[in-house]
Motif scaffolding. Sequence first.
Motif, PDB file in Angstrom:
ATOM      1  N   UNK A  40     -37.390  10.785  47.880  1.00  0.00           N
ATOM      2  CA  UNK A  40     -38.181  10.356  48.990  1.00  0.00           C
ATOM      3  C   UNK A  40     -38.355  11.378  49.979  1.00  0.00           C
ATOM      4  N   UNK A  41     -39.408  11.489  50.793  1.00  0.00           N
ATOM      5  CA  UNK A  41     -39.330  11.824  52.456  1.00  0.00           C
ATOM      6  C   UNK A  41     -40.538  11.360  53.559  1.00  0.00           C
ATOM      7  N   UNK A  42     -39.548  10.587  54.466  1.00  0.00           N
ATOM      8  CA  UNK A  42     -40.107   9.730  55.161  1.00  0.00           C
ATOM      9  C   UNK A  42     -39.796   9.912  56.651  1.00  0.00           C
ATOM     10  N   UNK A  43     -40.793  10.440  57.340  1.00  0.00           N
ATOM     11  CA  UNK A  43     -40.853  10.180  58.803  1.00  0.00           C
ATOM     12  C   UNK A  43     -40.422   9.638  59.627  1.00  0.00           C
ATOM     13  N   UNK A  44     -39.955   9.442  60.475  1.00  0.00           N
ATOM     14  CA  UNK A  44     -39.043   8.676  61.716  1.00  0.00           C
ATOM     15  C   UNK A  44     -38.994   8.946  62.484  1.00  0.00           C
ATOM     16  N   UNK A  45     -39.524   7.770  63.799  1.00  0.00           N
ATOM     17  CA  UNK A  45     -39.371   7.848  64.703  1.00  0.00           C
ATOM     18  C   UNK A  45     -37.443   9.015  65.228  1.00  0.00           C
ATOM     19  N   UNK A  46     -37.238   9.251  66.377  1.00  0.00           N
ATOM     20  CA  UNK A  46     -35.628  10.330  66.392  1.00  0.00           C
ATOM     21  C   UNK A  46     -34.982   9.423  67.015  1.00  0.00           C
ATOM     22  N   UNK A  47     -35.738   8.225  67.879  1.00  0.00           N
ATOM     23  CA  UNK A  47     -35.354   7.280  68.473  1.00  0.00           C
ATOM     24  C   UNK A  47     -35.400   5.566  66.952  1.00  0.00           C
ATOM     25  N   UNK A  48     -35.428   6.041  66.309  1.00  0.00           N
ATOM     26  CA  UNK A  48     -35.534   4.851  65.563  1.00  0.00           C
ATOM     27  C   UNK A  48     -34.089   4.629  64.409  1.00  0.00           C
ATOM     28  N   UNK A  49     -33.574   3.799  64.733  1.00  0.00           N
ATOM     29  CA  UNK A  49     -32.224   3.597  63.868  1.00  0.00           C
ATOM     30  C   UNK A  49     -32.210   3.517  62.170  1.00  0.00           C
ATOM     31  N   UNK A  50     -32.024   4.420  61.486  1.00  0.00           N
ATOM     32  CA  UNK A  50     -32.120   5.176  60.293  1.00  0.00           C
ATOM     33  C   UNK A  50     -31.062   4.266  59.564  1.00  0.00           C
ATOM     34  N   UNK A  51     -32.117   3.512  58.413  1.00  0.00           N
ATOM     35  CA  UNK A  51     -31.214   2.898  57.474  1.00  0.00           C
ATOM     36  C   UNK A  51     -30.754   3.678  56.710  1.00  0.00           C
ATOM     37  N   UNK A  56     -37.042   2.845  46.101  1.00  0.00           N
ATOM     38  CA  UNK A  56     -37.217   4.125  45.941  1.00  0.00           C
ATOM     39  C   UNK A  56     -39.164   3.473  45.284  1.00  0.00           C
ATOM     40  N   UNK A  57     -40.316   4.165  46.036  1.00  0.00           N
ATOM     41  CA  UNK A  57     -41.293   3.845  45.791  1.00  0.00           C
ATOM     42  C   UNK A  57     -41.856   4.123  44.454  1.00  0.00           C
ATOM     43  N   UNK A  58     -40.823   5.301  43.272  1.00  0.00           N
ATOM     44  CA  UNK A  58     -40.983   4.515  42.067  1.00  0.00           C
ATOM     45  C   UNK A  58     -40.423   4.130  41.349  1.00  0.00           C
ATOM     46  N   UNK A  59     -39.381   3.708  41.070  1.00  0.00           N
ATOM     47  CA  UNK A  59     -39.067   2.904  40.128  1.00  0.00           C
ATOM     48  C   UNK A  59     -38.334   2.038  40.999  1.00  0.00           C
ATOM     49  N   UNK A  60     -38.779   1.572  42.230  1.00  0.00           N
ATOM     50  CA  UNK A  60     -37.761   0.377  42.753  1.00  0.00           C
ATOM     51  C   UNK A  60     -36.530   0.534  42.679  1.00  0.00           C
ATOM     52  N   UNK A  61     -35.317   1.099  42.103  1.00  0.00           N
ATOM     53  CA  UNK A  61     -34.047   1.090  42.782  1.00  0.00           C
ATOM     54  C   UNK A  61     -34.124   1.623  43.894  1.00  0.00           C
ATOM     55  N   UNK A  62     -32.461   1.870  44.687  1.00  0.00           N
ATOM     56  CA  UNK A  62     -32.265   1.779  45.711  1.00  0.00           C
ATOM     57  C   UNK A  62     -31.876   2.884  45.756  1.00  0.00           C
ATOM     58  N   UNK A  63     -32.280   3.822  47.016  1.00  0.00           N
ATOM     59  CA  UNK A  63     -32.347   4.868  46.865  1.00  0.00           C
ATOM     60  C   UNK A  63     -31.316   5.298  48.346  1.00  0.00           C
ATOM     61  N   UNK A  64     -30.853   6.664  48.086  1.00  0.00           N
ATOM     62  CA  UNK A  64     -29.538   6.839  49.440  1.00  0.00           C
ATOM     63  C   UNK A  64     -30.043   7.891  49.964  1.00  0.00           C
ATOM     64  N   UNK A  65     -29.495   7.734  51.141  1.00  0.00           N
ATOM     65  CA  UNK A  65     -30.049   8.322  52.213  1.00  0.00           C
ATOM     66  C   UNK A  65     -28.838  10.227  51.387  1.00  0.00           C
ATOM     67  N   UNK A  66     -29.888  10.814  51.098  1.00  0.00           N
ATOM     68  CA  UNK A  66     -29.489  11.960  50.874  1.00  0.00           C
ATOM     69  C   UNK A  66     -28.121  12.976  51.592  1.00  0.00           C
ATOM     70  N   UNK A  67     -27.360  13.515  51.538  1.00  0.00           N
ATOM     71  CA  UNK A  67     -26.190  14.484  52.240  1.00  0.00           C
ATOM     72  C   UNK A  67     -25.607  13.278  53.005  1.00  0.00           C
ATOM     73  N   UNK A  68     -25.329  11.783  52.910  1.00  0.00           N
ATOM     74  CA  UNK A  68     -25.107  10.397  53.215  1.00  0.00           C
ATOM     75  C   UNK A  68     -23.859  10.424  51.924  1.00  0.00           C
TER      76      UNK A  68
END
Length: 118
Positions: A40-51, A56-68
């Motif tokens: 899932x790719x989400x556009x966010x403001x550069x000023x926003x605190x990124x969770x 996951x919008x497809x299965x409802x499980x908790x998705x982790x940030x890629x690369x973290x």
Amino acid sequence: MADRALRGMTIGAKSMESEEGVEFAERMMITYECPLAHVTTIPMSTEAEVPSTWECPECGQIAARRGEEEDSEDEEPKKAPRTHWDMLLERRGVDELKELLNERLEMLRSGEIYRERM
């Protein structure tokens, strides 16, 4: 008469405002991946605190940030699951278990304990 008919617009369907002169906030694309490999790719403001997680919008499980990394400082390290052997060793020592095994084997060999044939 049809040429002169007035045509209306549905309320809320279209905006009469244009995007001229509007300055959009700077954005960055944040990618999340769930355990089932849905991306899932989400556009966010550069000023926003990124969770660090996102549902996951497809299965409802908790998705982790890629690369973290999955292990963060906030989370406790996961304990290994206890096996039957671990629980048995909490109650009895190895010497005591050997003694019990020998007693049971002797009872089985003497016929005191009936063993069914398969």
